[in-house]
Design a protein around this motif. Structure first.
Motif, PDB file in Angstrom:
ATOM      1  N   LYS A  11       0.810  -1.206   0.000  1.00 48.96           N
ATOM      2  CA  LYS A  11       0.000   0.000   0.000  1.00 48.96           C
ATOM      3  C   LYS A  11       0.845   1.258   0.000  1.00 48.96           C
ATOM      4  N   ASN A  12       2.050   1.191   0.546  1.00 48.45           N
ATOM      5  CA  ASN A  12       2.892   2.377   0.631  1.00 48.45           C
ATOM      6  C   ASN A  12       3.974   2.431  -0.443  1.00 48.45           C
ATOM      7  N   THR A  13       3.873   1.574  -1.436  1.00 44.23           N
ATOM      8  CA  THR A  13       4.897   1.540  -2.470  1.00 44.23           C
ATOM      9  C   THR A  13       4.527   2.423  -3.657  1.00 44.23           C
ATOM     10  N   LEU A  14       5.518   2.692  -4.476  1.00 39.54           N
ATOM     11  CA  LEU A  14       5.284   3.469  -5.696  1.00 39.54           C
ATOM     12  C   LEU A  14       4.360   2.704  -6.643  1.00 39.54           C
ATOM     13  N   GLU A  15       4.468   1.378  -6.646  1.00 39.97           N
ATOM     14  CA  GLU A  15       3.590   0.581  -7.499  1.00 39.97           C
ATOM     15  C   GLU A  15       2.130   0.772  -7.111  1.00 39.97           C
ATOM     16  N   PHE A  16       1.849   0.869  -5.812  1.00 35.48           N
ATOM     17  CA  PHE A  16       0.488   1.120  -5.359  1.00 35.48           C
ATOM     18  C   PHE A  16      -0.005   2.466  -5.880  1.00 35.48           C
ATOM     19  N   ALA A  17       0.862   3.482  -5.809  1.00 40.07           N
ATOM     20  CA  ALA A  17       0.496   4.812  -6.311  1.00 40.07           C
ATOM     21  C   ALA A  17       0.264   4.773  -7.820  1.00 40.07           C
ATOM     22  N   TRP A  18       1.089   3.989  -8.538  1.00 39.19           N
ATOM     23  CA  TRP A  18       0.901   3.843  -9.981  1.00 39.19           C
ATOM     24  C   TRP A  18      -0.434   3.182 -10.292  1.00 39.19           C
ATOM     25  N   LEU A  51      -3.139   3.300  -8.618  1.00 42.06           N
ATOM     26  CA  LEU A  51      -4.186   4.309  -8.418  1.00 42.06           C
ATOM     27  C   LEU A  51      -4.222   5.271  -9.603  1.00 42.06           C
ATOM     28  N   TYR A  52      -3.059   5.717 -10.009  1.00 43.29           N
ATOM     29  CA  TYR A  52      -2.959   6.647 -11.142  1.00 43.29           C
ATOM     30  C   TYR A  52      -3.539   5.999 -12.399  1.00 43.29           C
ATOM     31  N   ARG A  53      -3.199   4.755 -12.615  1.00 40.50           N
ATOM     32  CA  ARG A  53      -3.684   4.030 -13.793  1.00 40.50           C
ATOM     33  C   ARG A  53      -5.212   3.893 -13.765  1.00 40.50           C
ATOM     34  N   ASP A  54      -5.768   3.574 -12.611  1.00 35.24           N
ATOM     35  CA  ASP A  54      -7.207   3.329 -12.513  1.00 35.24           C
ATOM     36  C   ASP A  54      -8.033   4.615 -12.503  1.00 35.24           C
ATOM     37  N   LEU A  55      -7.482   5.676 -11.927  1.00 29.12           N
ATOM     38  CA  LEU A  55      -8.264   6.893 -11.723  1.00 29.12           C
ATOM     39  C   LEU A  55      -7.968   7.993 -12.734  1.00 29.12           C
ATOM     40  N   LYS A  56      -6.791   7.970 -13.337  1.00 31.56           N
ATOM     41  CA  LYS A  56      -6.387   9.103 -14.171  1.00 31.56           C
ATOM     42  C   LYS A  56      -6.042   8.737 -15.598  1.00 31.56           C
ATOM     43  N   LEU A  57      -5.581   7.541 -15.822  1.00 31.07           N
ATOM     44  CA  LEU A  57      -5.001   7.200 -17.121  1.00 31.07           C
ATOM     45  C   LEU A  57      -6.010   7.283 -18.262  1.00 31.07           C
ATOM     46  N   TRP A  99       6.033   3.125 -17.729  1.00 31.95           N
ATOM     47  CA  TRP A  99       6.053   2.583 -16.361  1.00 31.95           C
ATOM     48  C   TRP A  99       6.682   1.197 -16.327  1.00 31.95           C
ATOM     49  N   GLU A 100       6.220   0.322 -17.204  1.00 30.60           N
ATOM     50  CA  GLU A 100       6.660  -1.067 -17.175  1.00 30.60           C
ATOM     51  C   GLU A 100       8.130  -1.227 -17.551  1.00 30.60           C
ATOM     52  N   LEU A 105      10.653  10.793 -16.478  1.00 32.62           N
ATOM     53  CA  LEU A 105      10.667  11.551 -15.223  1.00 32.62           C
ATOM     54  C   LEU A 105       9.339  12.274 -15.002  1.00 32.62           C
ATOM     55  N   GLY A 106       8.739  12.739 -16.091  1.00 31.42           N
ATOM     56  CA  GLY A 106       7.457  13.427 -15.967  1.00 31.42           C
ATOM     57  C   GLY A 106       6.365  12.515 -15.449  1.00 31.42           C
ATOM     58  N   LEU A 107       6.352  11.265 -15.915  1.00 31.60           N
ATOM     59  CA  LEU A 107       5.359  10.317 -15.427  1.00 31.60           C
ATOM     60  C   LEU A 107       5.562  10.037 -13.941  1.00 31.60           C
ATOM     61  N   LEU A 108       6.802   9.851 -13.536  1.00 37.53           N
ATOM     62  CA  LEU A 108       7.081   9.614 -12.123  1.00 37.53           C
ATOM     63  C   LEU A 108       6.607  10.791 -11.268  1.00 37.53           C
ATOM     64  N   ARG A 109       6.865  11.992 -11.731  1.00 40.27           N
ATOM     65  CA  ARG A 109       6.457  13.177 -10.976  1.00 40.27           C
ATOM     66  C   ARG A 109       4.933  13.284 -10.888  1.00 40.27           C
ATOM     67  N   ARG A 110       4.242  12.948 -11.981  1.00 47.22           N
ATOM     68  CA  ARG A 110       2.776  12.990 -11.960  1.00 47.22           C
ATOM     69  C   ARG A 110       2.202  11.975 -10.983  1.00 47.22           C
ATOM     70  N   ILE A 111       2.790  10.794 -10.944  1.00 43.25           N
ATOM     71  CA  ILE A 111       2.327   9.756 -10.018  1.00 43.25           C
ATOM     72  C   ILE A 111       2.474  10.230  -8.578  1.00 43.25           C
ATOM     73  N   LEU A 112       3.621  10.808  -8.261  1.00 43.51           N
ATOM     74  CA  LEU A 112       3.870  11.276  -6.895  1.00 43.51           C
ATOM     75  C   LEU A 112       2.943  12.433  -6.525  1.00 43.51           C
TER      76      LEU A 112
END
Length: 294
Positions: free
Chosen positions: A2-9, A11-17, A30-31, A72-79
């Motif tokens: 739940k606290n990993t970057l993959e978890f945040a990804w 969420l980003y994939r399901d809610l924003k992509l 990402w992959e 880098l932009g994708l990583l920043r958006r996820i965070l």
């Protein structure tokens, strides 16, 4: 998990992509470039050094500055979304982004524009009209595709550009653009001004436009992608022709909707005579003023 970057990804994939223009590209980035190195890392432990190391790994793979910027932009958006959705409190690490020069300077000659428009007309009335409208107004592709019927003012001969990347503005319609606007207003069924033959929204200039460009040979032998003719080239052509015709840069900047006139200065070299004419006028003005006092 739940606290990993993959978890945040996830969420980003399901809610924003779904609202991203090219979701498959983000998934691939990402992959291939983020998940193998940072996916299992806890959000709170993603530091600036991790961002720098990720950049170095991407560059070592031979990715272009634009591709590294995308990683880098994708990583920043996820965070940023993770903070917005209160998955973790932050802060965002420092992102040292690569310098990317995407400035396109290519514009069409009059002969090239005639050839391209003729080829487009042979293939598609819609894409001929869209291209001529772009060439006549200097609008960005997204601005054209987002136009609604109410944005056109036939009596004032203008088009209103709203909800764009820069400030809202009103652009005058010349004869060619006005005829196209009138044609599609008459056909409109209550949706966007320009739609596909199935009545759907146009998202981007697709294969038909690219094939017309290829058929005209406009990109033959050109390796630098910034010099290749794309739909955005029509906007540059609009600006370039205006500057060559003597239109002041500040007027061109207003028509293009540039947020900073520095963006318009790329066209200054197309009218070197304007400075000479300006100081010549000043000289004549001063001499006339002196003469009128005698």
């Amino acid at each position: 998990m739940k606290n990993t970057l993959e978890f945040a990804w996830n969420l980003y994939r399901d809610l924003k992509l779904s609202s991203v223009r090219k979701p498959k590209t983000d998934i691939r980035v990402w992959e291939m470039h983020i998940a193998p190195y940072l996916g299992a890392k806890e959000l709170g432990s993603v530091k600036s050094i991790d961002v720098l190391l990720l950049r170095k790994k991407a560059e070592a793979k031979g990715l272009s500055p634009q591709s590294v910027h995308h990683v880098l932009g994708l990583l920043r958006r996820i965070l940023r979304r993770a903070i917005q959705w209160e998955v973790y409190p932050g802060p965002i690490p420092i992102f040292d982004m690569p310098r990317v020069n995407n400035d396109r300077t290519r514009f069409l000659t009059r002969e090239e524009s005639v050839i391209l428009l003729a080829e487009l007309k042979r293939r598609s009335e819609l894409w001929h009209d869209l291209s001529l409208f772009a060439l006549s107004t200097g609008l960005r592709s997204g601005e054209i595709f987002n136009l609604l019927p109410e944005h056109i003012n036939l009596s004032a001969k203008t088009v209103a550009i709203v909800d764009t990347k820069s400030d809202n503005r009103v652009v005058p319609l010349n004869g060619a653009a006005l005829q196209i606007a009138e044609k599609y207003l008459a056909r409109n069924t209550g949706s966007y001004l320009f739609t596909t033959i199935y009545g759907n929204k146009i998202v981007f200039a697709g294969k038909l436009y690219r094939r017309a460009v290829e058929a005209c040979g406009l990109n033959n032998g050109i390796q630098d992608r910034r010099q290749r003719v794309v739909f955005h080239t029509l906007r540059h052509t609009f600006a370039s022709w205006l500057v060559q015709g003597g239109t002041a840069l500040v007027v061109v900047s207003q028509l293009l909707g540039h947020s900073d006139i520095k963006m318009t200065m790329r066209y200054a070299h197309l009218a070197p005579h304007q400075g000479q004419e300006a100081v010549a006028y000043l000289n004549d003005y001063m001499q006339n003023s002196v003469t009128s006092r005698l």
